[in-house]
Design an enzyme around this catalytic site. Structure first.
Site, PDB file in Angstrom:
ATOM      1  N   VAL A   1       0.799  -1.231   0.000  1.00  0.00           N
ATOM      2  CA  VAL A   1       0.000   0.000   0.000  1.00  0.00           C
ATOM      3  C   VAL A   1       0.830   1.279   0.000  1.00  0.00           C
ATOM      4  CG1 VAL A   1      -1.923  -1.057   1.187  1.00  0.00           C
ATOM      5  CG2 VAL A   1      -0.231   0.161   2.524  1.00  0.00           C
TER       6      VAL A   1
ATOM      7  N   GLU B   1       2.988   2.898  -1.885  1.00  0.00           N
ATOM      8  CA  GLU B   1       2.939   3.799  -3.035  1.00  0.00           C
ATOM      9  C   GLU B   1       1.522   4.094  -3.525  1.00  0.00           C
ATOM     10  OE1 GLU B   1       6.112   1.417  -4.066  1.00  0.00           O
ATOM     11  OE2 GLU B   1       7.287   3.040  -4.948  1.00  0.00           O
TER      12      GLU B   1
END
Ligand SMILES: Cc1cc2nc3c(=O)[nH]c(=O)nc-3n(C[C@@H](O)[C@@H](O)[C@H](O)COP(=O)(O)OP(=O)(O)OC[C@H]3O[C@@H](n4cnc5c(N)ncnc54)[C@H](O)[C@@H]3O)c2cc1C
Ligand code: SF4
Lengths: 765, 328
Positions: A723, A725
């Protein structure tokens, strides 16, 4: 447990990587869903939370060793120059100075491909000239000023457009275009697609250079014991630091140990081994003392990476019914003085269904600090441009922007021509639209009349982050029934210690307090991938699960031996092995271990191979509501709804942390952050956190995080996608579209600062 | 940062003596919030630092109805922000303190230091030998100048960074300057030095002189006042443009007052022509907006800061109307 070696292919930070990896031969079987879980998926507070808030946690800077010396770096004051002479004799005589290194007194150690650790050809303001070790940092700093360097100034260029011109100053021998040519991609027939279209929109977008500026500055402490070197480093990649340092110093990797316990953020800037670490090691070797080197905020803004800027020209063609018929992306961006990557077309190539696509991208050298991966390289800037132009196309088609995206939903990865293991983007649209109240959106942009005008906008997101083997985890069961997890991953501040413990606690059904986690030590932990590309949780948690499942088997086998019953008649429950028939026959973990005397039980878990024949991606949509003050041009982000498909959520709290941080960083990129260079000298002007403006907690909007996915059972037993990026990718695009919806003027240039908005409003009249 | 001696005099006479021949020899250290970064960035390199916080009586806040407010130079920004009398009688001053820097900086930063702080121009603070540091060129003129001045500049185009100065200027404050010979008092607007007069200094203090008091006249009855500061982020930033307004009204007309600006000029700025027009101005949206159209009409924005002009005009108009209770 049987294992095999495979070739694993995956994406990390936009690069396709192939590695050999040892994986469980039998694949993996999925764990139950989060509803059936007690620890996984829950908002478990961080195991290291107390240490961090109380100040007990030791970061790299806190490592103190007897006789520690301190190093500081002399950096080029010129954007482009050649050192013609260097004289450090006077500096060497200053009080407290212990050693000085520069290009004339150390071997040429290759760096950046074609350059060196100390290269007399200096290519940016901040390029390393010399490094001093002294009794104190102040003494080292004072000595820097006494090193006499003669420079031959060379013509410089700090703007990518100028650097691409024929007679621009050449920064490298092959010219200023990295690799000598653009990166190109094409599918279908772009011109045919264009010919079919009813609506064609062409726009140019620009984005700025963004600097990571993590809270914790880059720092290494190095200590030699004979010919063995220990490096404490604030890094996202302990193994690559080990290998680069070993290679630079001509040592076998086995003689270098890299340790990192706690870290205050990196965002990509700590994925690459720093010159400073090697310089400290060289100095420590010479002076026979341990050395600490800490960068200051100015160096952080010059020399440890940034997100390359971009100029992106997009063409999007669609038919009357809203189907995309052709898209093209032509762009260039400044990677700085040494190789990096400025490409940003990936989202355009993959996220929406479109048969005819072409892209052409130039990474351009300029005389400025080199780029490094930055939280979703390319994707943040690419998504901003793509989602902005798509909203404009939707408006021309008189379609709701969300409807337009739904219409062009892609069901397969069109670049790889592979199906996705899972894709819940449509679900994210529904959930996000409902939560933000999409039906409140002004149908006519700029419809509000007063001083404050509100708008809604959204953007979608695609990223990899499937995780990959090899990732190993040792699970050790101690005599007191406590568990130790040992792995060669690193917690870069995201909560890796906690999520790994959660998985073991869940499977072994024991309290999480009984689990200790040792990470970030190349001498101890089995290899795990670097912590970037949103790889960590999806790579390492399956290895923990594998190790814990094996441990359960071991406990059953031990209990069978102790109780003298067939193992098949025993079950494992809540830290206890019991007989299915005779309830008096049971053994707790502690009892089993006690009977095993001094022995501990060990298992080794490994991450499974990713499934063949699939693309694995995360998806999401963020919806932003903004309020624009038309008298000042100030944009206030009121609320962001983040609805994402990230597979299984392993820890609700650390997951939300990622979204809060990512969205705030996205707001910074959208609205204020920008590295500013003086064109007359090539010097960076924004070298502190006052001039380089990052959002504060007071700029934080209300954030609602919605996870529309469950475990992706095709990926691994845990079924998590990363999660880190995804949390940031769509934020600037969503804000840009919300601003347009609020004021009816499209901003094509990031950051969307008040001056640009005010001038745009004035032009609109 | 150079090596320096750190001295702590206990009276003004001694402090003044220690200050010697000027900044190369010694500089005053009050809260230190600006001094420390000036030292660390090698912008200044005095041989001595004179900490004046040991001098008694310089941190008083005294208000006498009819006579006004007397502030010592060591009064902290936080003390101003939290003083109920100031909040009641001089809202503009309290509001300027509210939006100044951050809680930590307000705890340490003093009023004297605030008025005497050095400019934030990124060339001045950076490794540039610019005009104000004794060099030959103003880099901002041809360089990056979004945050620089739009009026009253040349040959140096800084903006004055102080929030308190803008509020105090609108209140027509006076400053008292201690010198060993005689103590003198001057209006605040004569305290600041324009670049055209001398581009190496921001204020008139000569070697050995210390700002020892700030006086604000008693507020006329019914005085309305306020401070609006535009920043690019919610907090912890200097003013891009700020405006302070102080006026009295009768019915729907202004009867007298003053508006001053931060972020537009090298000194806290007043547009004399506009201030003259204030008296008699009708407090309606139309007439205030019209009046603001000619505000700062002598402005000559640089390549990157034309936006400051509409920003200053908009902020002024909205502040006057807000204070008067006229819907925007
Ligand atoms: C991150 C940051 C943000 C800031 N934001 C703001 C802001 O938003 N608005 C704003 O107005 N300011 C801001 N400041 C400036 C801040 O330093 C001042 O507001 C503060 O009040 C200065 O007071 P001080 O006592 O710390 O001054 P010092 O640092 O002690 O002194 C500053 C200067 O004044 C001189 N001096 C001090 N006292 C006297 C005296 N009595 N007589 C003569 N000379 C004297 C000193 O010699 C020195 O040159 C900010 C500063 C920082 C570091
Ligand atoms: S504006 Fe003044 S301080 Fe800034 S560069 Fe120009 S001369 Fe120097």
């Amino acid at each position: 447990m049987a294992r095999k070696i495979i070739k694993s292919k995956y994406f990390v930070e936009e690069d396709f990587v192939e590695v050999l990896a040892e994986v469980p031969a039998g694949g993996s079987s999925p764990l139950p869903t989060n509803q059936e879980m007690k620890v996984i998926g829950r908002p478990v507070t961080r195991l290291d939370g107390y240490d961090k808030v109380s100040g007990t946690a030791r970061y790299t800077f806190d490592i103190n060793l007897p006789h520690l010396a301190h190093a500081r770096t002399l950096r080029s004051p010129y954007a482009h120059a050649r050192i013609t002479a260097i004289d450090a004799r006077e500096a060497a005589k200053m009080p407290g100075v212990l050693g000085i290194i520069h290009y004339q007194n150390v071997d040429q150690i290759p760096w950046y491909g074609s350059s060196f650790l100390f290269d007399p050809h200096l290519r940016y303001v901040g390029d390393e000239v010399a490094c001093v070790a002294a009794e104190t940092e102040a003494a080292a700093s004072a000595a820097l000023k006494r090193i006499k360097v003669e420079y031959e100034e060379l013509p410089f260029v700090v703007d990518a457009a100028a650097a691409m011109k024929q007679n621009a100053p050449a920064i490298h021998e092959g010219g200023n275009i990295q690799g000598g040519k653009p990166a190109v991609y094409a599918r279908g027939d772009f011109d045919a697609g264009l010919a079919e279209a009813d609506v064609v929109v062409e726009e140019t977008f620009t984005t700025q250079v963004e600097v990571h500026n993590p809270t914790e500055v880059h720092c290494s402490v190095v200590n030699w014991e004979g010919d063995r070197l220990t490096v404490w480093d604030s890094t996202q990649a302990i193994f690559s630091v080990r290998d680069t340092v070993a290679q630079s110093l001509g040592l076998p990797a086995s003689q270098v140990r890299v340790i990192k316990r706690y870290m205050g953020g990196g965002f990509g800037s700590k994925l690459t081994t720093g010159k400073y670490t090697v310089m400290a090691a060289l100095l420590a070797q010479r002076i026979g003392r341990p050395v600490r080197i800490t960068l200051d905020r100015e160096e952080m803004n010059l020399a440890v990476g940034n997100r390359p800027d971009s100029v992106q020209k997009l063409t999007v063609a669609a038919k009357k019914d809203g189907t995309l018929s052709a898209m093209s992306h032509w762009s260039y961006g400044a990677v700085g003085a040494y190789p990096s990557g400025a490409a940003c077309s990936w989202p355009l190539r993959t996220i929406y269904q479109c048969p005819n696509v072409k892209t052409e991208e130039y990474s351009v050298f300029i005389n400025a600090g080199p780029g490094r991966p930055f939280r979703a390289p390319g994707h943040v800037q690419g998504t901003f441009a793509l989602e902005s132009i798509l909203d404009d196309v939707a408006e021309k088609l008189a379609m709701d922007p969300l409807e337009f995206r739904r219409k062009n939903h892609a069901t397969i990865d069109q670049v790889m021509n592979l199906p996705y293991t899972s894709k819940k983007l449509l679900e994210a649209y529904d959930a996000g639209a409902k939560a933000i109240g999409w039906d409140r959106r002004r149908k006519v942009p700029g419809a509000d009349k007063g001083r404050y005008q509100r708008g809604l906008g959204f953007a979608s997101q695609i990223w990899w982050g499937a995780g990959t083997p090899p990732a190993g985890c040792i699970l050790k069961l101690n005599r007191d029934g406590s568990v130790r997890l040992i792995a060669g991953t690193q917690d870069i501040g995201t909560g890796t210690y906690t999520v790994m413990a959660q998985v073991a606690a869940e499977i072994l059904e024991i309290p999480i307090e009984r689990i200790q986690v040792n990470l970030g030590d190349t001498a101890v932990g089995p290899y795990c991938p670097l912590s970037g590309g949103s790889l960590t949780t999806p790579s390492v948690t399956p290895a923990v699960a594998d190790a814990a499942l094996q441990m359960k088997e071991k406990l059953l086998s031990a209990a069978a031996a102790i109780l003298e019953v067939p193992q098949g008649e025993l079950v494992y429950q809540r830290g206890e092995v019991r007989h299915t028939g005779d309830t008096s026959k049971k053994k707790t973990i502690v009892e089993i271990l006690r009977e095993m005397r001094e022995q501990t039980l060990l298992t080794y878990g490994a991450r499974n191979a990713n499934p063949e024949g699939y693309a694995i991606n995360s998806f999401g949509a963020q919806f932003a509501e903004v309020e624009v003050d038309t008298l000042t041009g100030h944009v206030k982000v009121i609320k962001v709804v983040a609805a994402h498909d990230i597979g299984r959520a392993v820890n609700r709290l650390t997951l939300e942390n990622q979204f809060h941080g990512g969205i705030l960083q996205g707001i910074g990129f959208a609205l204020m952050e920008e590295r500013v260079i003086d064109p007359q000298t090539g010097k960076v002007l924004t070298v502190n956190l006052h001039d380089y403006k990052m959002p504060t907690i007071m700029d934080m909007p209300e954030i609602e995080v919605i996870i529309v996915s469950e475990a992706d059972t095709k990926i691994s037993n845990v079924g998590a996608k990363g999660v880190g990026e995804p949390a940031m990718i769509p934020t600037p695009g969503a804000i840009a579209n919300a601003i347009y919806n609020a004021i009816g003027v499209r901003l094509h240039s990031l950051p969307m600062t008040p001056d640009k908005i005010l001038m745009a409003l004035a032009q609109k009249g | 940062m150079n090596h320096f001696e750190y001295l702590q005099p206990t009276d003004l006479a001694e402090a003044s003596r220690l200050l010697g021949d000027g900044p190369d020899e010694a500089m005053i250290f009050a809260g230190g919030t600006d001094m420390l970064s000036l030292l660390k960035d090698d912008v200044v390199a005095p041989r001595k630092l004179i900490n004046i916080k040991g001098i008694p009586g310089l941190d008083d806040i005294r208000y006498t109805p009819g006579n006004g407010l007397v502030l010592g130079p060591l009064v902290t920004i936080r003390a101003i922000k939290e003083n109920p009398t100031i909040r009641e009688h001089y809202p503009v001053l309290a509001e300027a303190a509210d939006v100044l820097a951050s809680p930590q900086l307000r705890n340490l930063g003093t009023l004297g230091g605030n008025l005497c702080q050095r400019p934030r121009c990124w060339y001045f603070r950076g490794d540039f030998d610019c005009l104000r540091k004794g060099g030959a060129t103003c880099y901002a003129l041809e360089g990056r100048n979004k945050y620089h001045c739009i009026i009253g500049g040349h040959p140096c185009v800084i903006v004055h960074p102080s929030d308190m100065a803008v509020a105090l200027l609108a209140l027509d404050a006076k400053v008292t300057i201690y010198t060993p010979e005689e103590t003198r008092q001057i209006p605040l607007n004569e305290f600041f030095v324009r670049p055209a007069e001398d581009y190496e200094r921001e204020h008139v203090l000569k070697p050995g002189e210390i700002m020892s008091r700030i006086e604000v006249p008693a507020p006329p009855s019914g005085m309305l006042s306020g401070y609006r500061k535009f920043m690019e982020r919610a907090v912890w930033d200097f003013a891009v443009v700020s405006v302070a307004a102080v006026f009295t009204r009768s019915g729907d007309r202004i009867t007298g007052g003053r508006v001053s600006f931060g972020g537009v000029a090298p000194v806290p700025w007043q547009d004399e022509a506009f201030n003259r027009k204030l008296s008699g101005l009708r407090l309606t949206k139309r007439s205030v907006t019209d009046a603001c159209k000619t505000l700062l009409s002598g402005a000559e924005p640089l390549s990157e800061n034309a936006f400051k002009l509409p920003l200053a005009r908009n902020l002024t108009g909205s502040l006057l109307l807000e204070l008067a209770g006229v819907p925007l």
